[in-house]
Design an enzyme around this catalytic site. Structure first.
Site, PDB file in Angstrom:
ATOM      1  N   ASP A 117      35.181  44.075  70.006  1.00  0.00           N
ATOM      2  CA  ASP A 117      36.274  44.581  70.833  1.00  0.00           C
ATOM      3  C   ASP A 117      35.853  45.931  71.407  1.00  0.00           C
ATOM      4  OD1 ASP A 117      38.777  44.714  71.988  1.00  0.00           O
ATOM      5  OD2 ASP A 117      39.726  45.567  70.208  1.00  0.00           O
ATOM      6  N   HIS A 124      43.879  53.563  78.934  1.00  0.00           N
ATOM      7  CA  HIS A 124      44.270  53.208  77.568  1.00  0.00           C
ATOM      8  C   HIS A 124      43.666  54.177  76.558  1.00  0.00           C
ATOM      9  CE1 HIS A 124      45.297  50.775  74.063  1.00  0.00           C
ATOM     10  NE2 HIS A 124      44.034  50.821  73.683  1.00  0.00           N
ATOM     11  N   GLU A 189      47.857  43.703  72.553  1.00  0.00           N
ATOM     12  CA  GLU A 189      46.901  44.342  73.444  1.00  0.00           C
ATOM     13  C   GLU A 189      46.465  43.316  74.477  1.00  0.00           C
ATOM     14  OE1 GLU A 189      43.839  46.356  71.137  1.00  0.00           O
ATOM     15  OE2 GLU A 189      45.097  48.153  71.070  1.00  0.00           O
ATOM     16  N   GLU A 191      44.087  41.958  76.922  1.00  0.00           N
ATOM     17  CA  GLU A 191      42.654  42.114  77.119  1.00  0.00           C
ATOM     18  C   GLU A 191      42.081  40.878  77.810  1.00  0.00           C
ATOM     19  OE1 GLU A 191      40.348  43.668  73.923  1.00  0.00           O
ATOM     20  OE2 GLU A 191      42.037  44.691  72.965  1.00  0.00           O
ATOM     21  N   ASP A 223      44.821  41.008  71.500  1.00  0.00           N
ATOM     22  CA  ASP A 223      44.258  41.622  70.292  1.00  0.00           C
ATOM     23  C   ASP A 223      45.401  42.293  69.526  1.00  0.00           C
ATOM     24  OD1 ASP A 223      42.259  42.512  68.530  1.00  0.00           O
ATOM     25  OD2 ASP A 223      42.165  44.441  69.556  1.00  0.00           O
ATOM     26  N   ARG A 227      50.002  49.108  64.365  1.00  0.00           N
ATOM     27  CA  ARG A 227      49.698  50.518  64.635  1.00  0.00           C
ATOM     28  C   ARG A 227      49.830  51.412  63.412  1.00  0.00           C
ATOM     29  NH1 ARG A 227      46.724  49.814  68.970  1.00  0.00           N
ATOM     30  NH2 ARG A 227      47.861  48.814  70.684  1.00  0.00           N
ATOM     31  N   GLN A 230      46.784  50.816  61.316  1.00  0.00           N
ATOM     32  CA  GLN A 230      45.654  51.387  62.062  1.00  0.00           C
ATOM     33  C   GLN A 230      45.607  52.908  61.940  1.00  0.00           C
ATOM     34  OE1 GLN A 230      45.858  50.449  66.264  1.00  0.00           O
ATOM     35  NE2 GLN A 230      44.024  51.621  66.779  1.00  0.00           N
ATOM     36  N   LYS A 243      43.716  45.316  62.744  1.00  0.00           N
ATOM     37  CA  LYS A 243      43.346  44.481  63.897  1.00  0.00           C
ATOM     38  C   LYS A 243      42.878  43.081  63.499  1.00  0.00           C
ATOM     39  CE  LYS A 243      43.175  47.822  67.151  1.00  0.00           C
ATOM     40  NZ  LYS A 243      43.664  47.717  68.517  1.00  0.00           N
ATOM     41  N   THR A 247      43.635  37.338  66.438  1.00  0.00           N
ATOM     42  CA  THR A 247      43.263  37.622  67.832  1.00  0.00           C
ATOM     43  C   THR A 247      43.445  36.312  68.585  1.00  0.00           C
ATOM     44  OG1 THR A 247      41.597  39.219  67.086  1.00  0.00           O
ATOM     45  CG2 THR A 247      41.427  38.446  69.366  1.00  0.00           C
ATOM     46  N   GLU A 354      51.894  52.126  74.301  1.00  0.00           N
ATOM     47  CA  GLU A 354      51.830  52.917  75.536  1.00  0.00           C
ATOM     48  C   GLU A 354      53.123  52.773  76.346  1.00  0.00           C
ATOM     49  OE1 GLU A 354      47.891  50.889  76.221  1.00  0.00           O
ATOM     50  OE2 GLU A 354      47.622  52.684  77.470  1.00  0.00           O
TER      51      GLU A 354
HETATM   52 CA    CA Z   1      41.679  45.977  71.211  1.00  0.00          CA
END
Ligand code: CA
Length: 408
Positions: A117, A124, A189, A191, A223, A227, A230, A243, A247, A354
């Site tokens: 990743d 970001h 996420e 992606e 993904d 948080r 993390q 994470k 996925t 975000e």
């Molecule tokens: Ca990611």
């Protein structure tokens, strides 16, 4: 371009210009197919019409053996499939060569031996830096010099439609000791990932000008990220359990051939990258992306973000050249994700952390509730498509996942 003998509905993601590869199960096991309109062409069923080496690879229940064959085999197969779908050959297809997509189950299209990743959106990386390290520079000193990434976990890469169980982990709110509990900050996420074809020998980096020989196609990637897990675990070695629990990837791999009309110049880089990361080729993709959410109480899903993949600071070719620059080897079917795709304004951010700025500005849903992060029962849908004047629109389909309660 040829005209498909299979009807392609207006606005379909899968015109004959696309022909993405997937693995489907019509009820009797996994088979490789390509999408055309609302149908899937069963490639083992037409293997007699394909080159023999390709036919053997396409008899597998996963794309990996086909990915290993390389670009000339992929191009030849694409031309043969276009012929089957657009000429008199179509009248001689065997019974059962076409299935309605809605009548089959989609499987993970490739078996990723490795999953990496990246972190290649400057917006970001800047936003997360501001939130995770408010007292220092948002972008760390290395960010503009190399495509930052980490090795993720391939065992939990799942196909679109797979439920995502809310993970538990160590959470450490301010001023209290850590505790093991379900994440309260489950995020998405947005992606885009590339899937590799032939690999390189261990010890021999892939030069950036050869990147195209090793990239088969692209998928949408969600993904999923916890948080709170993390935030506590990530220093100093980076993402780990926050994470690795799931996925999701979209079921159709859109090939580089199909995307070629939509390749474009990447943004200027400042400072200029080192030589091994420089190429005059167009490696950004003009790919529209959106994030959609639906809670159990909502009648219709709503779009909560829209952005474009072409503004990513680091390209796929740079990511692959950097990844292998120490001589490490990639293999057919590996998955390399872009990092969260965020634009410059809040309507174009690719993650909830975000969009809600760390939960300070919740998003209102049409069922009267609001969201800082995902709740059990929420469904997240990623969509992507390429569309430019003079070109036929091609799409990626959807990458869907519904959050369910964790164990216990
Ligand atoms: Ca990611």
């Amino acid at each position: 371009m040829s005209t498909s003998r299979v009807p392609v509905p207006d606005g379909s993601d899968f015109p004959i210009e696309n022909l993405p590869y997937g693995v489907f199960d019509p009820g009797e096991g996994s088979r490789i197919g390509v999408a055309i309109g609302a149908h899937v062409l069963d490639l083992p069923a037409v293997s007699g019409r394909l080159p023999s080496t390709v036919a053997e690879a396409l008899a597998a229940p996963t794309l990996n053996p086909f990915l290993e064959l390389g670009r000339s085999a992929w191009q030849e197969t694409r031309q043969r499939i276009i012929g089957l779908l657009s000429t008199d050959e179509f009248d001689r297809l065997p019974d059962g060569a076409l299935h309605e997509i809605e009548s089959v189950d989609m499987r993970l299209p490739f078996e990723p031996g490795d999953y990496v990743d990246f972190y290649s959106s400057i917006e970001h990386a800047t936003n997360l830096g501001k939130m995770f390290r408010p007292d220092s520079e948002a972008l760390l000193p290395n960010w503009r010099h190399l495509p930052v990434g980490y090795h993720g976990r391939s065992s939990s890469v799942v196909v679109s439609g797979t439920a995502v169980r809310r993970p538990s982990g160590q959470l450490k709110p301010l001023d209290v000791p850590p505790a093991y509990a379900p994440t309260a900050e489950l995020d998405v996420e947005l992606e885009v990932g590339f899937v590799t074809g032939p690999g390189n020998a261990l010890g021999e980096p892939i030069p950036i000008e050869r990147a195209g020989d090793h990239i088969f196609g692209l998928v949408l990637v969600n993904d999923w990220s916890a948080r709170d897990i993390q935030r506590w675990e990530y220093q100093p070695l980076g993402p780990f359990l926050g994470k690795s629990f799931a996925t999701s990837v979209s079921p159709w791999v859109v090939t580089l051939e199909a995307l070629s009309p939509f390749l474009t110049a990447a943004p200027d880089q400042d400072p200029p990258p080192l030589d091994y990361l420089r190429t005059p080729e167009n490696w950004a993709v003009d790919l529209e992306l959106e994030v959609v959410i639906q809670s159990p109480g909502m009648d219709e899903p709503i779009v909560i973000s829209r952005t474009n993949f072409s503004r990513m600071y680091w390209t796929m070719a740079q990511q692959l050249a950097h990844l292998t620059s120490n001589g490490t080897n990639v293999r057919p079917g590996d998955l390399y994700a872009s990092g969260t795709v965020s634009g410059a304004d809040p309507g174009s951010y690719g993650s909830l952390i975000e969009m809600t700025w760390g939960g300070e500005r919740p998003i209102s849903l049409t069922d009267g509730t609001d969201r800082r992060f995902l709740e059990d029962g929420d469904t997240v849908i990623l969509r992507g498509w390429c569309d430019r004047p003079g070109e036929v629109r091609i799409g990626f389909g959807e990458c869907v996942g519904t959050v369910v309660a964790g164990p216990g």
